[in-house]
Every structure is written in C-alpha cells, then in structure tokens.
Motif scaffolding. Structure first.
Motif, PDB file in Angstrom:
ATOM      1  N   LYS A  76       0.782  -0.983   0.177  1.00 51.88           N
ATOM      2  CA  LYS A  76      -0.091   0.019   0.665  1.00 51.88           C
ATOM      3  C   LYS A  76       0.792   1.080   0.215  1.00 51.88           C
ATOM      4  O   LYS A  76       0.912   2.390  -0.310  1.00 51.88           O
ATOM      5  CB  LYS A  76      -0.875  -0.084   1.715  1.00 51.88           C
ATOM      6  N   THR A  77       1.626   1.280   0.708  1.00 55.37           N
ATOM      7  CA  THR A  77       2.920   2.744   0.781  1.00 55.37           C
ATOM      8  C   THR A  77       3.458   3.059  -0.730  1.00 55.37           C
ATOM      9  O   THR A  77       2.882   3.927  -1.262  1.00 55.37           O
ATOM     10  CB  THR A  77       4.001   2.087   1.780  1.00 55.37           C
ATOM     11  N   ASP A  97      -2.111   7.081   6.270  1.00 59.13           N
ATOM     12  CA  ASP A  97      -2.238   5.512   6.054  1.00 59.13           C
ATOM     13  C   ASP A  97      -2.398   5.148   7.492  1.00 59.13           C
ATOM     14  O   ASP A  97      -2.728   6.323   8.539  1.00 59.13           O
ATOM     15  CB  ASP A  97      -0.421   5.357   6.288  1.00 59.13           C
ATOM     16  N   GLU A  98      -3.434   3.964   7.360  1.00 56.63           N
ATOM     17  CA  GLU A  98      -3.542   3.380   8.544  1.00 56.63           C
ATOM     18  C   GLU A  98      -5.053   4.179   8.876  1.00 56.63           C
ATOM     19  O   GLU A  98      -5.320   4.255   9.648  1.00 56.63           O
ATOM     20  CB  GLU A  98      -2.971   2.801  10.241  1.00 56.63           C
ATOM     21  N   GLY A 141       1.712  -1.489  10.327  1.00 55.28           N
ATOM     22  CA  GLY A 141       2.096  -0.846   9.382  1.00 55.28           C
ATOM     23  C   GLY A 141       3.916  -0.862   9.937  1.00 55.28           C
ATOM     24  O   GLY A 141       4.378  -1.009   8.636  1.00 55.28           O
TER      25      GLY A 141
HETATM   26 MG    MG Z   1       0.892   0.273   5.696  1.00 53.53          MG
END
Ligand code: MG
Ligand code: ADP
Length: 442
Positions: A59-60, A160-161, A312
């Motif tokens: 995802k990053t 993110d998250e 993460g």
């Molecule tokens: Mg991640």
C-alpha cells in the motif's frame, strides 16, 4: 475497468514517469501489486482514493508513487503531508519515499513526538521539504507554535492506517490539521481494515473518491498459517517459554496488551537466556528505534511489543507472531498478525488463549470467516518449565518495582494516561495536552 487493469503487469503501463521507473527497477520492484495496479492510474489522474488491501500488499508504494509522479511534474514547495499513527511507521514511510524518490531528489521530513527535538524539527521544516511525514500530535504542535510553518500550499494529504487516525482519540488532532490545510487538495485514505462508516470517512472531506478494494473487509493473507493455543492463565508464561524454546531459530514478535506486561516478559525472557528486546510507549524514542533496529539486524530474534508495533511496520524477516494477550479488537488482531507473511512470504501466528479468552476467539473466527487451527504443543513441557519461569517472574516483578521506585512519582504525575493503559496510542500525550488547553479556553 478493473478487469482490464488486472492484466497490467509492468509499472510502465501504469503511466509513471521515467525517473520513477528507473528507481523501481533498481529497487527490484518488477511487478506492481494489485493495489498498486488499481491505485496508480486514478492517482495520476488526480482523484481522491480510498485504498483497502491486506497487510504487506504494497500500500505504501501505491500512494507514494502517484504523489511522486505529480511532484515530478510540479516540483514546487511543500507538496504533500502523510500522517501515520505511530512514530516508527512515520520513519518507515519516509524511508520508502526517500528510496522511491531518490532519483528525482524528493526531500522528506519526519515530524514525530516524544523526545524528538522540536528545534531540529523546526529547522527541517524551514528547509521546505517536499513531503512531511508526521504523527498528528507533534505536527499540530508545530502548526501552532513554529513560526513560518504552515501547510497552506500542500496538494496531497494521505492518512495511512486511516481507520486508526480517524478513531475518536486521534480524530481531534486530525480534525484540527484538516482545518488548516487547503480544501482544494487530493486526499488518500489507506488501510487493511477500513470500514464503510461514511460519517467517519467524511471527516477527511473526500471529494468523489475512487474506492479501491482488493480484499474483503478483515481479510488476512493466505500465506499466513493461523493457530490458537489453549492454556490456563497461570501457565501462560511457562507455555510461552516452551514455544520460544521450540522456535529458537525463528524471528518472532510477541504482542502484549500493556507496557507492564511488555517489560515483564522482556525481563523474564532475558533471565532465561533469550535474545529479546521490548518495544512500548514508555521507552524513549531512541530506545524504541534502537530496539527495532536490533530486531531488524537480528541482534535479537524476539521483539516483545505493545500495539505500537501492530500497525504498518514492515520487517520482512518476521516468521512468527505470537499474541500473548488477546488484542482488544479483532481489527487489532489483523494488524498484529500482518507483521508476518508480508509481500507473498509465508508466516505463522499463534494466539494464546486462556480460559477467559474463549469468547474472543469465537468472535474473531466469525469476523475472519475462518477457523483457527489448534497449535500442536505438549503441555507437559510447559509444566516442566513452570518452576523456573515462575522464579524468573518473581525476579522480574522485583526488578520492575525497583525501576518504578527509582523513576519516582514525578513522571507518572506528568502522564495523563496511566502506564497500565492499553498502549499503542501514539503521541496522545501531545493530543491530550492540546485538548486540555482547548477545554480551558472554553
Ligand atoms: Mg502500510
Ligand atoms: P502494506 O502497507 O500494504 O502493509 P508495504 O507497503 O509495507 O505493505 O509493503 C510490504 C513490502 O513489500 C515492503 O517491503 C515493500 O518494499 C514491498 N513491495 C511493495 N511493492 C512491491 C513491488 N511492486 N514489488 C516488490 N516488492 C514490493
């Protein structure tokens, strides 16, 4: 559209610019992952994105690559702000941006709380980095007090998250940050566990977002073998030690609920000769990064952590995740076990359930829509170990009592959260201070 894009097999077909393609090649990112295939084209088009994909699925890069592509076209000033719920994750995201953006000279600044030096951070911000990666509490702090720093010109905001950041406890500071950044911007929300609670997502003011979902809600990856193990509460520590004995060659993360548990198990396992390090929110930032580096560099093969490590973190070498304490929510379980079996690798997780956790296990199986297998182990081994482990437990209890006394009461008075609280609530000290100040004003 989705079917067509699934046939894409190279990054160049996704429309990324030349320097990025070159860097991807150098990094050995040969094939885009499904979430990258689905996110990069709408990202390049400038759409808002809600991205949902399992842990460890890339995802990053799915959010970093479109941003870098836009930055390449328009390399002006402070460009993007990425928010993450924990400091370690912020550092990790920044290093991924640095790697992917190296050829184009993208500059990042990491702004996180705790004992990180505010003045040094202010200097970094004054140098106008292209991308600021931050935990919300400290970023808010700088927005309020650091002269000359603002986010009024950023083009991208990434959470993110995102589900964690939009939770009620972080929500306060995220709302404040949203107030001082342009409404004319692109927003990305990413997580493995993002629900459709519209009201919650609305807080981020998305504009006609593309929803990209490559997993069903609460999905764990197929390469992860998930087990549970039943043991009476009084034998839990001895059972853990017998597990560790049987997995001496493995790299293991053990999740516990509180900072005290974390510290206690770290002392016990050290006394018994294991190469373990603790990671929890009462440690200084340099201790935390030190512990993580030691674990990554295989100076130690056991990381004992609270939920600050549950989201993460990308440590490819992790073979096993042990849930010594059941997490509070099923969602946390997904993130904890997602520290292993990343990027197509295999991994194993073991949930240690006592007589009080049966209900949690049943609920979890329902949420996962999957039965956990019973982990094969011999209770006799734990039984034989029990005396030694209990003795180590007594030594640990004494040591921790001493440590607490040495630290004195001053520190506890300063902290709004008791140290027995659930950990993983990053930078909430700073958020709490902010809320208290606000209340006083009212
Ligand atoms: Mg991640
Ligand atoms: P997530 O955020 O979905 O949990 P990450 O972004 O942390 O996953 O990525 C997991 C790992 O996969 C990282 O080590 C990352 O470098 C690697 N990775 C991501 N995309 C690719 C790709 N296209 N090819 C090879 N490795 C990749």
């Amino acid at each position: 559209m989705i079917n067509q894009q699934h046939q894409v097999s190279t990054f160049s077909e996704l429309g990324l610019s030349e320097p990025l393609l070159k860097t991807l090649e150098q990094l050995n990112f040969t094939t885009p992952t499904p979430i990258q295939i689905e996110c990069i084209p709408p990202g390049i088009e400038g759409r808002d994105i809600i991205g949902i994909a399992p842990t460890g699925s890339g995802k990053t890069a799915a959010f970093v690559l479109p941003i870098l592509n836009h930055l390449w076209d328009n390399p002006q000033g402070m460009f993007a702000c990425v928010l993450a719920p924990t400091r370690e994750l912020a550092f990790q995201i920044a290093s991924q941006i640095d790697a992917l953006g190296s050829a184009m000279g993208a500059r990042t600044a990491v702004i996180v709380g705790g004992d990180e030096d505010r003045v040094k951070q202010a200097v970094m911000l004054a140098r106008k980095p292209h991308i600021v990666v931050a935990t919300p509490g400290r970023l808010l702090d700088h927005l309020k007090v650091t002269k000359g720093f603002n986010l009024r010109n950023i083009k991208f905001l990434i959470l993110d998250e995102a589900d964690r950041l939009l939770d009620s406890d972080f929500g306060v500071s995220v709302d404040e940050i949203l107030k001082v950044i342009p409404t004319e911007r692109t927003t990305y929300l990413f997580s493995a566990t993002l629900t459709d609670k519209v009201a919650k997502l609305q807080r981020a003011n998305l504009r006609n977002p593309v929803k990209v979902q490559v997993s069903t809600k609460y999905e764990t990856v197929d390469s992860l073998l998930q087990y549970y193990l039943l043991c009476p509460l009084v034998k839990k520590e001895a059972t853990l030690v017998s597990l560790l004995n049987s997995m001496a060659q493995n790299s293991i993360i053990i999740f516990v609920r509180t900072k005290e548990h974390c510290q206690r198990l770290a002392v016990i396992s050290r006394i018994l000769g294991f190469r373990s390090v603790p990671l929890h929110g009462d440690m200084s930032q340099s201790q935390r990064l030190g512990a993580l580096n030691q674990f990554k560099s295989e100076g130690s093969n056991i990381l004992i952590a609270t939920d600050i490590a549950s989201r993460g973190l990308d440590i490819p070498s992790v073979d096993v995740v042990i849930n010594f304490d059941c997490p509070t929510h099923s969602k946390d379980y997904i993130h904890r076990v997602g520290r292993t079996a990343r990027a197509g690798r295999s991994g194993k997780s073991i949930l240690m359930a006592s007589q009080y956790d049966i209900e949690f296990v049943q609920r979890l199986e329902k949420v996962l829509d999957k039965k956990l297998d019973l982990y094969p182990h011999d209770p006799e081994e734990a039984h034989l170990l029990r005396e030694r482990v209990d003795e180590a437990g007594r030594v640990a209890a004494n040591q921790l009592r001493e440590d607490k006394r040495a630290k004195g009461d001053a520190r506890r008075r300063r902290k709004p959260l008791s140290s027995g609280d659930r950990d993983g609530e990053e930078d909430l000290d700073e958020v709490n201070r902010f809320v208290m100040k606000k209340k006083r004003k009212v």
